[in-house]
Design a protein around this motif. Structure first.
Motif, PDB file in Angstrom:
ATOM      1  N   VAL A  97       0.840  -1.195   0.000  1.00  0.00           N
ATOM      2  CA  VAL A  97       0.000   0.000   0.000  1.00  0.00           C
ATOM      3  C   VAL A  97       0.878   1.249   0.000  1.00  0.00           C
ATOM      4  CG1 VAL A  97      -1.754   1.261   1.274  1.00  0.00           C
ATOM      5  CG2 VAL A  97      -1.759  -1.238   1.311  1.00  0.00           C
ATOM      6  N   PHE A  98       0.525   2.185  -0.837  1.00  0.00           N
ATOM      7  CA  PHE A  98       1.242   3.460  -0.866  1.00  0.00           C
ATOM      8  C   PHE A  98       0.235   4.578  -0.662  1.00  0.00           C
ATOM      9  CE2 PHE A  98       5.180   1.906  -2.797  1.00  0.00           C
ATOM     10  CZ  PHE A  98       4.760   0.696  -3.332  1.00  0.00           C
ATOM     11  N   VAL A  99       0.578   5.516   0.183  1.00  0.00           N
ATOM     12  CA  VAL A  99      -0.268   6.699   0.316  1.00  0.00           C
ATOM     13  C   VAL A  99       0.566   7.915  -0.074  1.00  0.00           C
ATOM     14  CG1 VAL A  99      -1.784   8.015   1.811  1.00  0.00           C
ATOM     15  CG2 VAL A  99      -1.402   5.597   2.260  1.00  0.00           C
ATOM     16  N   PHE A 100      -0.011   8.756  -0.928  1.00  0.00           N
ATOM     17  CA  PHE A 100       0.720   9.922  -1.436  1.00  0.00           C
ATOM     18  C   PHE A 100       0.099  11.205  -0.893  1.00  0.00           C
ATOM     19  CE2 PHE A 100       0.687   6.438  -4.404  1.00  0.00           C
ATOM     20  CZ  PHE A 100       2.016   6.272  -4.750  1.00  0.00           C
ATOM     21  N   ASP A 101       0.901  12.236  -0.878  1.00  0.00           N
ATOM     22  CA  ASP A 101       0.368  13.528  -0.442  1.00  0.00           C
ATOM     23  C   ASP A 101      -0.598  14.095  -1.466  1.00  0.00           C
ATOM     24  OD1 ASP A 101       1.668  13.533   1.906  1.00  0.00           O
ATOM     25  OD2 ASP A 101       3.258  14.933   1.333  1.00  0.00           O
ATOM     26  N   GLU A 102      -0.168  14.037  -2.735  1.00  0.00           N
ATOM     27  CA  GLU A 102      -0.971  14.686  -3.771  1.00  0.00           C
ATOM     28  C   GLU A 102      -1.069  13.791  -4.993  1.00  0.00           C
ATOM     29  OE1 GLU A 102       0.979  18.329  -4.659  1.00  0.00           O
ATOM     30  OE2 GLU A 102       0.792  19.066  -2.588  1.00  0.00           O
ATOM     31  N   LYS A 103      -2.019  14.127  -5.838  1.00  0.00           N
ATOM     32  CA  LYS A 103      -2.192  13.353  -7.066  1.00  0.00           C
ATOM     33  C   LYS A 103      -0.938  13.390  -7.917  1.00  0.00           C
ATOM     34  CE  LYS A 103      -7.159  13.897  -7.400  1.00  0.00           C
ATOM     35  NZ  LYS A 103      -8.195  14.710  -8.032  1.00  0.00           N
ATOM     36  N   ALA A 104      -0.255  14.543  -7.883  1.00  0.00           N
ATOM     37  CA  ALA A 104       0.957  14.682  -8.700  1.00  0.00           C
ATOM     38  C   ALA A 104       2.018  13.669  -8.253  1.00  0.00           C
ATOM     39  CB  ALA A 104       1.513  16.096  -8.588  1.00  0.00           C
ATOM     40  N   ASP A 105       2.081  13.421  -6.968  1.00  0.00           N
ATOM     41  CA  ASP A 105       3.053  12.444  -6.454  1.00  0.00           C
ATOM     42  C   ASP A 105       2.695  11.038  -6.918  1.00  0.00           C
ATOM     43  OD1 ASP A 105       4.348  14.464  -4.993  1.00  0.00           O
ATOM     44  OD2 ASP A 105       2.862  14.270  -3.389  1.00  0.00           O
ATOM     45  N   TRP A 106       1.401  10.791  -6.883  1.00  0.00           N
ATOM     46  CA  TRP A 106       0.950   9.473  -7.331  1.00  0.00           C
ATOM     47  C   TRP A 106       1.258   9.298  -8.817  1.00  0.00           C
ATOM     48  CZ3 TRP A 106      -3.623   8.698 -10.524  1.00  0.00           C
ATOM     49  CH2 TRP A 106      -3.821   7.352 -10.840  1.00  0.00           C
ATOM     50  N   ALA A 107       1.035  10.397  -9.596  1.00  0.00           N
ATOM     51  CA  ALA A 107       1.292  10.322 -11.038  1.00  0.00           C
ATOM     52  C   ALA A 107       2.776  10.070 -11.294  1.00  0.00           C
ATOM     53  CB  ALA A 107       0.850  11.628 -11.709  1.00  0.00           C
TER      54      ALA A 107
END
Lengths: 264, 190
Positions: free
Chosen positions: A245-255
């Motif tokens: 599982v990964f949790v990102f701060d922002e959508k940009a980080d996930w992208a």
């Protein structure tokens, strides 16, 4: 080059340890000098014979399999599955679900993806705030050398082990510009679970851990927790009931994470 | 820093070790002297390598890295309880003075090969372990002097002197064997 020199250099020559010019000189001499090339040929076949008589034992049949099964199950480091479908969920629903169920999901055996996402996101909020300079029993600080034991690559593994947790995800986020800043062990359903926290130069954080439940999730962005949008990515570990599982701060980080993984 | 977390899966690790298994085993066999200990040594090496896999530097020689672990395990754990033949006293095997060890011609070697049987293994077993190890790593496993020096944590000069001594003793041993078999004509050194 004289004969005695050539003979003196012969072992080094045959071991491939001579410099290029020396090597050439020996070669040249062997081409011209019959006795020396005889010695060379003899030595070459002697090595061959020794290899075939004393250096050709094979490992017993089945040893490879025995070794593979001897690896400690508890210490399996998980690597990313080669190709995984992105499984993101929308957790506007998750928030609602969380409110509705309270801590119910922590004790129920059949976990809903949304519930896990919510828990994970909560952990993310907790971990992204912490670590640097902060010494806690349930976490290991890895940034700025603020813990004395962070130099060893074993520090994290030892830390997890000392908390009774032996499994962790094996994703390395350094290629994406993140540095490990901390590790943490959470109790979940009575079981310790390992998490690591990574941060980039801009302070963006990824919280990364392993959940023992095979989760099927719909792809899509995830919004969760504390009124903040936190995308979550879940990558099932092939052949197990685990999910990274990964949790990102922002959508940009996930992208960035998604693109980085696709580039691999 | 988190290298310990970034190791590949077990099966990937096993697959990577597999091509070197015969090499690890035969070296372990020549060093411990018998199959069961050799298997134990290989297994211990395998587990240690697995645990330390995160520290393996990509791009460096994986085989040499495995052998570093094998030799360290051997030296620390097996050296004392090895059932290998009793170590020959060093002074006994030291070639006297500058006498050149005899060289075989290719024809001699051909004849030798037919009758050698286990004599080569026995000759190897008589070498002091430190010399035998260097010989095996260099001549059978093709590690460079530098890699052996790193694996054993000794200077390259030591690697070379052990290797050359080992070879000289082996040549003499095999020449003795050939003489006993009655086919090796000692050449007068030119």
């Amino acid at each position: 080059m004289k004969c005695h020199e050539a003979k003196r250099h012969l072992d080094l020559f045959m071991d491939g340890e001579l410099s290029v010019p020396e090597n050439l000189k020996v070669l040249e001499h062997l081409n011209l000098c019959r006795p020396c090339s005889g010695v060379y040929e003899g030595e070459k076949s002697l090595r061959g014979v020794l290899r075939s008589t004393a250096g050709s034992d094979r490992a017993p049949a089945g040893l490879a399999d025995r070794l593979a099964t001897s690896l400690p199950k508890a210490e399996i480091p998980f690597a990313p599955p080669v190709s995984s479908r992105r499984r993101l969920i929308s957790a506007a629903a998750a928030a609602v679900f969380t409110l509705a169920t309270g801590t119910f999901f922590l004790s129920t055996p059949a976990e809903k993806p949304q519930a896990i996402a919510a828990v994970v996101a909560k952990m993310h909020e907790k971990t992204r705030a912490g670590f640097c300079g902060e010494k806690r029993d349930d976490s290991l600080c890895l940034c700025n050398g603020c813990c004395s034991d962070t130099n060893s690559s074993h520090a994290v593994g030892n830390f997890f082990k000392s908390h009774g947790a032996r499994q962790n995800c094996a994703h390395n986020l350094q290629d994406l510009g993140y540095k490990p800043i901390g590790a943490s062990v959470w109790q979940r359903r009575g079981q310790p679970v390992c998490w690591t926290v990574w941060r980039d130069d801009q302070g963006h954080t990824i919280t990364h851990g392993l959940v023992t439940t095979k989760i099927a999730m719909e792809p899509g962005p995830l919004l969760v927790c504390d009124g903040k949008e936190r995308p979550v990515e879940m990558i099932p570990v092939a052949g197990t009931d685990k999910t990274c599982v990964f949790v990102f701060d922002e959508k940009a980080d996930w992208a960035r994470f998604r693109d980085g993984r696709e580039a691999k | 820093m988190l290298q310990s977390l970034t190791v590949e899966t077990q099966s990937e690790f096993s697959d990577r070790v597999k091509p070197h298994l015969d090499a690890l085993y035969r070296t372990a066999l020549r060093m411990t002297g018998e199959g069961a200990s050799a298997e134990d040594l290989v297994q211990e090496t395998f587990l240690k390598a697995y645990r330390a896999y995160g520290q393996f530097e990509p791009g460096s020689n994986f085989k040499a890295w495995l052998f570093t672990i094998l030799t360290n395990t051997y030296i620390n754990d097996y050296r004392r309880r090895s059932r290998a033949p009793v170590v020959t006293d060093f002074a006994e095997v030291e070639p006297e003075g500058d006498t050149e060890s005899p060289h075989f011609s290719a024809e001699d070697v051909e004849k030798l090969a037919d009758r050698l049987g286990d004599a080569a293994k026995r000759a190897l077993d008589r070498l002091p372990p430190e010399h035998r190890l260097v010989f095996l790593l260099s001549t059978f496993e093709d590690l460079s002097y530098k890699e052996i020096s790193a694996a054993l944590a000794v200077p390259i000069g030591t690697v070379m002197s052990r290797l050359f001594r080992a070879r000289a003793v082996l040549r003499r041993d095999l020449a003795d064997f050939a003489r006993q078999e009655g086919f090796f004509q000692e050449k007068s050194e030119s």
